[in-house]
Design a protein around this motif. Structure first.
Motif, PDB file in Angstrom:
ATOM      1  N   TYR A 191     -54.447  -4.255  49.675  1.00  0.00           N
ATOM      2  CA  TYR A 191     -53.859  -3.724  50.859  1.00  0.00           C
ATOM      3  C   TYR A 191     -54.668  -2.772  51.845  1.00  0.00           C
TER       4      TYR A 191
ATOM      5  N   ALA B 271     -47.238  -0.195  42.063  1.00  0.00           N
ATOM      6  CA  ALA B 271     -47.472  -1.866  41.066  1.00  0.00           C
ATOM      7  C   ALA B 271     -48.826  -0.769  40.335  1.00  0.00           C
TER       8      ALA B 271
ATOM      9  N   ILE C 106     -46.371   1.372  45.979  1.00  0.00           N
ATOM     10  CA  ILE C 106     -47.720   1.295  45.535  1.00  0.00           C
ATOM     11  C   ILE C 106     -48.210   2.274  44.347  1.00  0.00           C
TER      12      ILE C 106
ATOM     13  N   ILE D   5     -47.216  -5.644  44.370  1.00  0.00           N
ATOM     14  CA  ILE D   5     -46.202  -4.034  44.968  1.00  0.00           C
ATOM     15  C   ILE D   5     -44.484  -4.249  44.828  1.00  0.00           C
TER      16      ILE D   5
END
Length: 264
Positions: free
Chosen positions: A238, A13, A10, A125
């Motif tokens: 997400y 990303a 995360i 991701i």
């Protein structure tokens, strides 16, 4: 959402999204001002040939796509600088041939297990530390080139005939702009994929034109907007477990529509 920040993928990303957005804001402004959106689309889809070749040779995909994008940009620049009447045919040819080459090399790769959909629609991701290093170096390169040659790029973008009379090498800077667009396309593949990459380059700039009266300001605002779209898209991706690339573009389109409605 905040508990997700503890995961490395995360964090990667988010960092990658910001770096890609900076490049997209700067280069997207040049793409829109120079009216080369279709040219950039041709480069984007032609770079799929580099992806297929990289998979076949077992080399980093971003490297293969980068080399292919640069070569494609140079070829397109050479073919279109003096013959813009046939530009649609040239771009269509490059677009189709690049995609075909990529598909053929992927088919020839024995036992490949690569998720090609991630390159078509994005998978931010899945960004690695090496990808982030690549994106950081790319951002530094783009910012440096645009800063050094800003006056020449500005002149060529708004009035190429006047730039030529002033002694500026229009062919060189036209080619340079296309190469920079190609590099930005490769960077954005990880975020939104080849199919949606043009939207990330153009929507923030289209909005930025509303608030900017000069190119440098447009680049800055475009980069901020692209960052906003990317981060919001990642949050939605997400929360609802949907494609990050599609989420980013949907956010961009929604904000664009809202802003235009408010203006009216």
């Amino acid at each position: 959402m905040f508990e997700a920040l503890q995961y490395d993928f995360i964090q990667n990303a988010i960092i990658a999204g910001v770096l890609i957005s900076i490049a997209a804001g700067i280069i997207g402004s040049l793409v829109v001002v120079n009216k080369i959106t279709f040219l950039t689309g041709g480069i984007a889809h032609s770079s799929y040939g580099g992806i297929g070749l990289a998979i076949y040779l077992g080399i980093p995909v971003l490297f293969g796509a980068t080399v292919f994008a640069i070569i494609t940009a140079i070829i397109i620049a050479i073919l279109t600088i003096n013959d813009k009447k046939r530009i649609d045919s040239i771009i269509g040819m490059m677009w189709a041939s690049g995609m075909a080459i990529g598909i053929i090399f992927v088919d020839l790769t024995p036992g490949y297990n690569v998720d090609l959909m991630s390159y078509l629609f994005g998978s931010i991701i899945a960004v690695s530390s090496d990808d982030i290093t690549y994106l950081l170096l790319l951002d530094l390169f783009i910012i440096s080139v645009v800063s050094i040659f800003y006056k020449q790029i500005l002149a060529v973008s708004y009035d190429s005939e006047f730039a030529s009379l002033r002694g500026i090498n229009v062919k060189f800077f036209y080619t340079l702009i296309l190469i920079l667009a190609g590099l930005c396309v490769v960077a954005a593949i990880k975020a939104v994929g080849l199919i949606l990459v043009i939207a990330l380059l153009t929507i923030p700039t289209y909005l930025a034109e509303t608030f900017a009266n000069k190119l440098s300001k447009m680049m800055f605002i475009s980069a901020l907007l692209a960052t906003l779209f990317t981060l919001l898209g990642l949050v939605i991706s997400y929360l609802y477990d949907i494609s990050s690339g599609a989420s980013i573009i949907i956010v961009a389109v929604a904000i664009l529509v809202i802003v235009k409605l408010i203006k009216r």
